[in-house]
Structures are given as structure tokens and as C-alpha cells.
Motif scaffolding. Structure first.
Motif, PDB file in Angstrom:
ATOM      1  N   PRO A   3      52.723  44.297-106.795  1.00  0.00           N
ATOM      2  CA  PRO A   3      53.097  44.771-105.451  1.00  0.00           C
ATOM      3  C   PRO A   3      54.092  45.919-105.465  1.00  0.00           C
ATOM      4  N   ARG A   4      55.108  45.843-106.322  1.00  0.00           N
ATOM      5  CA  ARG A   4      56.129  46.893-106.321  1.00  0.00           C
ATOM      6  C   ARG A   4      55.552  48.239-106.772  1.00  0.00           C
ATOM      7  N   GLU A   5      54.542  48.208-107.643  1.00  0.00           N
ATOM      8  CA  GLU A   5      53.920  49.463-108.071  1.00  0.00           C
ATOM      9  C   GLU A   5      53.132  50.083-106.927  1.00  0.00           C
ATOM     10  N   VAL A   6      52.485  49.251-106.117  1.00  0.00           N
ATOM     11  CA  VAL A   6      51.751  49.752-104.951  1.00  0.00           C
ATOM     12  C   VAL A   6      52.712  50.438-103.979  1.00  0.00           C
ATOM     13  N   ILE A   7      53.835  49.780-103.693  1.00  0.00           N
ATOM     14  CA  ILE A   7      54.801  50.336-102.753  1.00  0.00           C
ATOM     15  C   ILE A   7      55.493  51.568-103.340  1.00  0.00           C
ATOM     16  N   LYS A   8      55.783  51.523-104.631  1.00  0.00           N
ATOM     17  CA  LYS A   8      56.391  52.695-105.286  1.00  0.00           C
ATOM     18  C   LYS A   8      55.499  53.920-105.105  1.00  0.00           C
ATOM     19  N   ARG A   9      54.196  53.733-105.285  1.00  0.00           N
ATOM     20  CA  ARG A   9      53.267  54.858-105.129  1.00  0.00           C
ATOM     21  C   ARG A   9      53.212  55.328-103.683  1.00  0.00           C
ATOM     22  N   ALA A  10      53.279  54.403-102.739  1.00  0.00           N
ATOM     23  CA  ALA A  10      53.285  54.779-101.322  1.00  0.00           C
ATOM     24  C   ALA A  10      54.508  55.640-101.005  1.00  0.00           C
ATOM     25  N   LEU A  11      55.648  55.275-101.567  1.00  0.00           N
ATOM     26  CA  LEU A  11      56.862  56.056-101.350  1.00  0.00           C
ATOM     27  C   LEU A  11      56.750  57.438-101.988  1.00  0.00           C
ATOM     28  N   LEU A  50      54.137  59.173-102.303  1.00  0.00           N
ATOM     29  CA  LEU A  50      53.217  59.978-101.493  1.00  0.00           C
ATOM     30  C   LEU A  50      53.708  60.163-100.064  1.00  0.00           C
ATOM     31  N   SER A  51      54.869  59.585 -99.738  1.00  0.00           N
ATOM     32  CA  SER A  51      55.411  59.609 -98.368  1.00  0.00           C
ATOM     33  C   SER A  51      54.422  59.029 -97.373  1.00  0.00           C
ATOM     34  N   ALA A  52      53.748  57.975 -97.791  1.00  0.00           N
ATOM     35  CA  ALA A  52      52.767  57.330 -96.919  1.00  0.00           C
ATOM     36  C   ALA A  52      53.471  56.463 -95.882  1.00  0.00           C
ATOM     37  N   SER A  53      52.940  56.479 -94.665  1.00  0.00           N
ATOM     38  CA  SER A  53      53.475  55.640 -93.601  1.00  0.00           C
ATOM     39  C   SER A  53      52.722  54.322 -93.476  1.00  0.00           C
ATOM     40  N   ALA A  54      51.522  54.290 -94.029  1.00  0.00           N
ATOM     41  CA  ALA A  54      50.700  53.083 -93.944  1.00  0.00           C
ATOM     42  C   ALA A  54      49.746  53.044 -95.126  1.00  0.00           C
ATOM     43  N   ILE A  55      49.251  51.860 -95.413  1.00  0.00           N
ATOM     44  CA  ILE A  55      48.272  51.697 -96.486  1.00  0.00           C
ATOM     45  C   ILE A  55      47.182  50.733 -96.044  1.00  0.00           C
ATOM     46  N   ILE A  56      46.018  50.882 -96.647  1.00  0.00           N
ATOM     47  CA  ILE A  56      44.931  49.913 -96.518  1.00  0.00           C
ATOM     48  C   ILE A  56      44.600  49.446 -97.930  1.00  0.00           C
ATOM     49  N   LEU A  57      44.660  48.148 -98.141  1.00  0.00           N
ATOM     50  CA  LEU A  57      44.323  47.557 -99.435  1.00  0.00           C
ATOM     51  C   LEU A  57      42.841  47.195 -99.446  1.00  0.00           C
ATOM     52  N   VAL A  58      42.195  47.425-100.563  1.00  0.00           N
ATOM     53  CA  VAL A  58      40.773  47.094-100.670  1.00  0.00           C
ATOM     54  C   VAL A  58      40.497  46.594-102.081  1.00  0.00           C
ATOM     55  N   HIS A  59      39.752  45.513-102.192  1.00  0.00           N
ATOM     56  CA  HIS A  59      39.222  45.174-103.505  1.00  0.00           C
ATOM     57  C   HIS A  59      37.860  44.515-103.352  1.00  0.00           C
ATOM     58  N   ASN A  60      37.129  44.481-104.439  1.00  0.00           N
ATOM     59  CA  ASN A  60      35.764  43.955-104.420  1.00  0.00           C
ATOM     60  C   ASN A  60      35.682  42.631-105.157  1.00  0.00           C
ATOM     61  N   HIS A  61      34.670  41.856-104.805  1.00  0.00           N
ATOM     62  CA  HIS A  61      34.336  40.628-105.519  1.00  0.00           C
ATOM     63  C   HIS A  61      32.948  40.813-106.132  1.00  0.00           C
ATOM     64  N   PRO A  62      32.861  41.070-107.434  1.00  0.00           N
ATOM     65  CA  PRO A  62      31.550  41.281-108.059  1.00  0.00           C
ATOM     66  C   PRO A  62      30.589  40.109-107.898  1.00  0.00           C
ATOM     67  N   SER A  63      31.108  38.923-107.627  1.00  0.00           N
ATOM     68  CA  SER A  63      30.230  37.766-107.396  1.00  0.00           C
ATOM     69  C   SER A  63      29.373  37.954-106.154  1.00  0.00           C
ATOM     70  N   GLY A  64      29.804  38.860-105.255  1.00  0.00           N
ATOM     71  CA  GLY A  64      29.077  39.079-104.011  1.00  0.00           C
ATOM     72  C   GLY A  64      29.691  38.383-102.828  1.00  0.00           C
ATOM     73  N   ASP A  65      30.436  37.303-103.076  1.00  0.00           N
ATOM     74  CA  ASP A  65      31.064  36.524-102.004  1.00  0.00           C
ATOM     75  C   ASP A  65      32.433  37.134-101.679  1.00  0.00           C
ATOM     76  N   PRO A  66      32.643  37.633-100.448  1.00  0.00           N
ATOM     77  CA  PRO A  66      33.903  38.302-100.136  1.00  0.00           C
ATOM     78  C   PRO A  66      35.035  37.381 -99.687  1.00  0.00           C
ATOM     79  N   GLU A  67      34.822  36.078 -99.703  1.00  0.00           N
ATOM     80  CA  GLU A  67      35.871  35.160 -99.250  1.00  0.00           C
ATOM     81  C   GLU A  67      37.137  35.326-100.091  1.00  0.00           C
ATOM     82  N   PRO A  68      38.310  35.448 -99.447  1.00  0.00           N
ATOM     83  CA  PRO A  68      39.556  35.643-100.195  1.00  0.00           C
ATOM     84  C   PRO A  68      39.994  34.367-100.907  1.00  0.00           C
ATOM     85  N   SER A  69      40.532  34.552-102.100  1.00  0.00           N
ATOM     86  CA  SER A  69      41.129  33.426-102.823  1.00  0.00           C
ATOM     87  C   SER A  69      42.577  33.274-102.373  1.00  0.00           C
TER      88      SER A  69
END
Length: 236
Positions: free
Chosen positions: A162-170, A172-191
Motif C-alpha cells: 500500500p505505501r508504494e502505491v501511495i508513494k507513487r501517487a504523491l 505523480l501529484s495525483a488527486s485520485a486513484i483507481i485500483l484494478v486487478h484481474n483474477h485469471p480464474s475468471g471469477d471476479p469475486e473479491p477475496s
């Protein structure tokens, strides 16, 4: 020499099929099933051969037009009739489609709520064989600053800090972020791990004035928005 040898030879049967298919595409592109759209792509790569059977085999093997284009070249060339040049042509189409969608994203002010974002993320990640964690960094007007893969893992896990994600946002002077990841199994239900990671990032981001618009999980079988599930923050 026989008399038959002097007669003009009829055009191969697939010539008429190709013209009919092109005409149908021109009249109504969205009406074509996946295998026929794939045939049209293969026409350019394989000019003197009936490719209907090959298109159907590719769809049967990989599942859909999008999954064929997203398949690794090494997998594509396992199919009889698909050489390296044809596999490269298919990857060119896939890359062109992704860049077209990405170009559309840059024109969208309401990026955080745009169907285009989901379409883009599905095209980039839904059919990948390994799990990827991507972050879209946005400015104050929700315009895209950067789209970066923060981690690539195995079929079911990607190490993300998490801290690396926020460090990168800072950075880039980003005001907002959208997180995205994939599930190769095909099922998008979050763990539970997906939910915990999202909430950890959201807490740190909020303390620094950065908004987490959403965490999208994409897969072949659909997608899940953690914002829609009210799971971005602890207690949601």
C-alpha cells in the motif's frame, strides 16, 4: 495436354464467402458472431485459404474473440495454421484496440464513473494468465495522469504494498486513484485479502488527501466494483 487444362479454373469457394462476409460487416458490424469477426481479421493474414474452420477452432480453444486476441503468441502458435506472422498480426489488432480505448479514456472527464474505464481494464487484464495489479492515477479533473502496473504475480496472488502505491501517487501529484486487478480464474469475486488491501490503501490515501475512486476486479466471467459493494473503507 487435356482440354480441361485450357479451361479457366473456377475461383475457390471461399472467395465468394469473403465478399459476402465483408458486405455483412459493412451493413451491421455488431451482428457478426465472434468467429466471423475473427475470420475478417484472418483474411488479411492468410489471403489464399479458407479460414472459417481455423477461426472456429481458435474460438473453441480460447473462448471468445477477445480471449483469442489476448492469448500469448506461444499459445496461439500451438494451433495448426497459426504461424508466428499470423500470431503477430493478431497481437497488433489487440494492441490497437487497447490503445483506441486508452485514447478514449483520456478524453473522459468523469473517468471514475466511466464504462470506458471498465472496458479498457477488461481489454488489458481480464484474459491475462497471471494476476496483475494496476493503478490509474488521476488529476483533480479526473483526467488520466498515468496507468501503471504495480505488480505481476502468479495465477492467484500479486504482491502489492500500500505505501508504494501511495508513494507513487504523491510522486505523480495525483488527486485520485483507481485500483484494478484481474483474477485469471475468471471469477471476479473479491477475496478477504483483496478487501483488506483495498481498505489499507484507502486509509493511507485518505489521510493524505488522495481519493480512491474504486477497486475493480476483472475476469473472463465479469467484474466486481468494491465501491459498489461499499468495501473501500473499513466498516463498509
Amino acid at each position: 495436354m487435356s482440354a480441361d487444362a485450357d479451361k479457366p479454373q473456377p475461383a475457390p469457394h471461399y472467395h465468394g464467402h469473403r465478399e459476402r462476409l465483408r458486405s455483412r460487416f459493412s451493413a451491421n458490424p455488431d451482428a457478426l458472431p465472434d468467429y466471423e469477426l475473427l475470420e475478417l481479421v484472418l483474411f488479411r493474414s492468410i489471403p489464399r485459404q479458407d479460414v472459417k474452420g481455423l477461426a472456429k477452432e481458435l474460438i473453441a480453444t480460447f473462448g471468445s474473440f477477445a480471449e483469442v486476441l489476448s492469448a500469448p503468441p506461444a499459445r496461439l502458435t500451438e494451433i495448426k495454421g497459426i504461424g508466428e506472422s499470423v500470431a503477430t498480426d493478431l497481437k497488433i489488432v489487440a494492441t490497437a484496440a487497447t490503445r483506441l480505448t486508452k485514447g478514449a479514456i483520456r478524453e473522459r472527464i468523469e473517468l471514475g464513473r466511466s464504462q470506458t474505464v471498465l472496458d479498457y481494464c477488461r481489454a488489458k487484464m481480464a484474459f491475462a494468465e497471471r494476476e496483475e495489479f494496476r493503478v490509474l492515477f488521476l488529476d483533480r479533473k479526473n483526467m488520466l495522469i498515468a496507468d501503471e502496473v504495480q505488480g505481476v504475480g502468479t495465477v492467484d496472488h500479486t504482491p502489492v504494498y500500500p505505501r508504494e502505491v501511495i508513494k507513487r501517487a504523491l510522486e505523480l501529484s495525483a488527486s485520485a486513484i483507481i485500483l484494478v486487478h484481474n483474477h485469471p480464474s475468471g471469477d471476479p469475486e473479491p477475496s478477504q485479502a483483496d478487501i483488506r488491501l483495498t481498505q489499507q490503501i484507502s486509509v493511507i490515501a485518505q489521510s493524505l488527501g488522495i481519493s480512491v475512486h474504486d477497486h475493480l476486479i476483472v475476469g473472463r466471467n465479469g467484474h466486481v466494483s468494491l465501491r459498489a459493494r461499499n468495501l473501500l473503507m473499513p466498516g463498509g
